[in-house]
Design an enzyme around this catalytic site. Structure first.
Site, PDB file in Angstrom:
ATOM      1  N   ARG A 131       0.715  -1.115   0.019  1.00  0.00           N
ATOM      2  CA  ARG A 131       0.031  -0.789  -0.171  1.00  0.00           C
ATOM      3  C   ARG A 131       0.911   1.655  -0.438  1.00  0.00           C
ATOM      4  NH1 ARG A 131      -4.855  -2.172   4.425  1.00  0.00           N
ATOM      5  NH2 ARG A 131      -5.145  -3.865   3.382  1.00  0.00           N
TER       6      ARG A 131
ATOM      7  N   GLN B  83      -0.303 -10.094   5.857  1.00  0.00           N
ATOM      8  CA  GLN B  83      -1.045 -10.313   6.642  1.00  0.00           C
ATOM      9  C   GLN B  83      -1.823 -11.962   6.827  1.00  0.00           C
ATOM     10  OE1 GLN B  83      -4.317  -8.773   4.076  1.00  0.00           O
ATOM     11  NE2 GLN B  83      -4.446  -7.145   5.198  1.00  0.00           N
TER      12      GLN B  83
ATOM     13  N   HIS C 278     -10.752 -16.145   4.746  1.00  0.00           N
ATOM     14  CA  HIS C 278     -12.034 -15.509   4.236  1.00  0.00           C
ATOM     15  C   HIS C 278     -12.653 -16.326   3.563  1.00  0.00           C
ATOM     16  CE1 HIS C 278      -9.151 -11.571   1.968  1.00  0.00           C
ATOM     17  NE2 HIS C 278     -10.839 -11.727   2.607  1.00  0.00           N
TER      18      HIS C 278
ATOM     19  N   LYS D  32     -18.046  -4.391  10.669  1.00  0.00           N
ATOM     20  CA  LYS D  32     -16.398  -5.217  11.065  1.00  0.00           C
ATOM     21  C   LYS D  32     -16.949  -5.054  12.914  1.00  0.00           C
ATOM     22  CE  LYS D  32     -13.316  -0.739  10.177  1.00  0.00           C
ATOM     23  NZ  LYS D  32     -12.351  -1.158  10.148  1.00  0.00           N
TER      24      LYS D  32
ATOM     25  N   HIS E 161     -14.915 -11.107   5.882  1.00  0.00           N
ATOM     26  CA  HIS E 161     -13.197 -11.150   5.791  1.00  0.00           C
ATOM     27  C   HIS E 161     -12.950 -11.311   7.307  1.00  0.00           C
ATOM     28  CE1 HIS E 161     -13.445  -9.082   1.791  1.00  0.00           C
ATOM     29  NE2 HIS E 161     -15.012  -9.043   1.668  1.00  0.00           N
TER      30      HIS E 161
END
Length: 663
Positions: free
Chosen positions: A384, A402, A406, A490, A536
């Protein structure tokens, strides 16, 4: 006879007050103690000055120091204004700009007349601030027109304030606050009744830095003075102690001392992992693999670079492109003159997240309702393009990995899958000694998907936490309006470390948008196509950041199972070298990461050096130990060493070096 207004108080009582009365009048009517303690008021939920007159019947809650969140914000706001007044008193001709409160203090931006401010100026500014506080100057609110404001600032030579005033809207009251009768600043407020309500021993100016006017590098450079402000001296001292402790625990400092990793300009925002640091990574990776294998996940690996059309379809190209590293899908031929790629060339991008790639794996082959839930896991490397100024050691990087997964599931499986994840996350965080709170981040204003889908997704996450028994005060349960992702609400896990700081790490999101946009489907029991829901989820968040948090949480003294070197065998005399080598060999044979230190140095020097390296156990051996088959064990942080048979020392360290078992 003046009109009487009904002022309702939090205890259910109602006071009748004449029109034009203020919250301060109500406080005085209740009693002198409350009148002295009152700092501000909430009138119909709005935080206002004590001197703001009532215009109608109202609900009133008086704010005192016990209302810490409001009181702290007021105090910090006032410290910023006192700072500005002090600077202009000490440095005539200095222009003022803005001065907001922050999470732990305040700052103010200045345009000095002669020279930029430095840290050497801070003691004098602090002393002047204390004079202003001691003067107990009343803070008085007035409403002005925009023209009045502009005229005032131009007369005072305040060009920055005049520029800002010219942009203020005329359709709402524009307010200034006087400090006494000789200094003012434009501000929405509210403020404390007077400067004397501030504790002169509850603030400290911390540093000076440069800052561009209105954050634009094309504008003038200003001097920004930072400070920390609190309600009393005790709070300030506790904060300064936390800062001191945080500096000792800084993962960048400890990472260098422990030889774990380094960062350098040639790969700005990415980490060079040294052997010892990468051992920590490998242990965490192995730990997480055991966890996901036991929980029924299937590990995958997906490409680093994907076509822009995939990102367009997922929605990331439009929402996230400025944070993506993009490249043309053709490599220029350096032998040709001019660029090879035309303006309408196709583009590729380094993946900033793994989710679209996991959808593509799900879409390979026909999926049945019997195949669900399908849990796909990846230690996924992402990139990123974070702003240069936002990068911070391991905590904010441009390349990161990470522990990403999923879960593709049916509607009727969502709550049970989220609950299972909550339970898994609970076990993981407790293995590392963390306590945590759970927050539910709800729909933002700008989002994909229907309100009905958002209603369902938010309810599913909420219900799962309730079923897991985690939606309680003990777990700091809280709902955060507007803070969800653009595609899904989330759950967030906020860890609390050893010195009380919080870190948002784990998350699980209930997403109906991406399966729709990327055309993911399965065949239901009715023989028709259905959309799966995509959960996620991550627990570490990223390996880089989680390792940084662990280093600071443990102050470098990692659990023995995570320590790169678990034991060092150090000799007192060279005659013990053969025995030290044999001890190290036996430790390694027992699965313990061990090294020897046979240098011709005094043992106290060796002890200090390995303590700095945070080695959990130092096994000291000399002639006597060699003859008796013993070792003197010095455990990191312990005051005394223990002499014990080698077999007992190996058994002790082996127990501590065994990783937690999640199976």
């Amino acid at each position: 006879m003046s009109e009487l207004l009904k002022i309702s108080l939090p205890d259910g009582s109602v006071r009748e007050m004449p029109a034009g009365s203020t919250p301060a009048d109500v406080a005085a009517a209740i009693g002198p103690g409350l009148a002295k303690a009152a700092l501000a008021a909430r009138v119909d939920g709005e935080l206002v000055d004590l001197t703001r007159p009532f215009t109608a019947d109202a609900q009133l809650a008086l704010v005192t120091a016990r209302d810490e969140a409001d009181a702290l914000d007021l105090a910090r706001h006032d410290f910023a204004h006192v700072l500005a007044e002090a600077v202009q008193a000490l440095f005539p001709g200095t222009q003022i700009t803005f001065g907001p409160s922050t999470d732990d203090g305040f700052y103010y931006d200045f345009a000095p007349k002669d020279r930029p401010f430095t840290d050497e100026d801070l003691p004098a500014i602090e002393a002047e601030m204390r004079k202003i506080i001691a003067a107990n100057k009343p803070l008085r609110r007035e409403e002005w027109s925009r023209e009045q404001l502009i005229s005032r600032w131009k007369q005072q030579g305040e060009s920055f304030k005049a520029e800002w005033a010219a942009e203020l809207p005329d359709d709402e009251p524009l307010t200034v606050y006087w400090s006494g009768d000789d200094w003012l600043d434009m501000c929405r407020g509210p403020h404390l009744p007077s400067t004397g309500k501030l504790d002169p021993n509850a603030f400290k100016l911390t540093r000076v830095s440069g800052a561009y006017w209105r954050g634009d590098q094309n504008n003038a450079m200003l001097s920004r003075v930072y400070g920390t402000g609190w309600l009393n001296k005790k709070q300030l001292e506790e904060h300064l102690h936390r800062l001191e402790e945080a500096a000792k625990r800084d993962h960048r400092k400890l990472g260098n001392e422990m030889d774990l990793f380094h960062l350098q300009q040639e790969a700005h925002g990415s980490v060079f992992w040294h052997p010892k640091g990468y051992l920590i990574w490998r242990e965490l990776e192995a730990y997480m693999r055991r966890a996901i294998d036991a929980a029924g996940y299937r590990e995958v690996k997906t490409p680093q670079v994907m076509d822009s059309r995939q990102w367009e379809q997922s929605g990331h190209w439009g929402k996230y492109r400025e944070n993506m590293f993009v490249i043309p899908d053709e490599v220029p031929n350096t032998e040709d003159e001019g660029p090879v790629v035309s303006g309408d060339a196709d583009w590729m991008a380094l993946k900033p997240m793994n989710c679209p790639a996991h959808v593509l794996i799900f879409r390979q082959g026909i999926k049945s309702y019997r195949d669900l839930p399908l849990r796909i896991y990846e230690n996924g490397c992402c990139h990123r393009n974070e702003p240069h100024g936002a990068l911070h050691g391991l905590m904010r990087v441009r390349q990161f990995t990470q522990d990403d997964a999923h879960i593709f599931c049916r509607e009727d499986q969502i709550v049970s899958e989220v609950r299972a994840f909550c339970e898994l996350a609970d076990r993981v965080y407790k293995d590392f000694g963390f306590t945590y709170s759970i927050k539910l981040a709800l729909r933002p204003e700008k989002r994909f998907g229907s309100d009905a889908d958002w209603d369902k997704a938010e309810d599913e996450l909420r219900n799962a936490v309730v079923e897991a028994g985690l939606a309680t005060e003990e777990y700091g349960w809280e709902e955060l309006p507007g803070e969800g992702a653009f595609y899904a609400p989330k759950l967030e896990w906020h860890l609390t470390d050893a010195i009380g700081r919080t870190w948002q790490v784990g998350t699980i999101q209930s997403d109906r948008v991406l399966p729709e946009r990327l055309d993911a489907s399965y065949i239901g029991e009715d023989g028709e196509k259905h959309r799966p829901v995509m959960l996620h989820r991550a627990i570490f968040g990223s390996y880089e950041r989680f390792i940084g948090i662990l280093i600071e949480h443990f102050a470098g003294r990692l659990p023995v199972w995570l320590s790169p070197v678990q034991a060092v065998v150090a000799t007192i005399v060279s005659d013990a070298d053969p025995y030290a080598a044999d001890v190290a060999a036996q430790l390694k044979a027992a699965g313990i990461r061990a090294e020897t230190d046979l240098r011709n140095e005094k043992i106290n020097y060796k002890v200090r050096e390995h303590s700095l390296q945070k080695v959990p156990h130092l096994l000291v051996v000399g002639k006597r130990e060699a003859e008796e088959g013993t070792v003197a064990v010095r455990t990191l942080g312990a005051e005394h060493q223990k002499v014990m048979p080698l077999a007992d020392a190996i058994a002790l360290i082996r127990r501590e070096a065994t990783a937690p078992d999640l199976v």
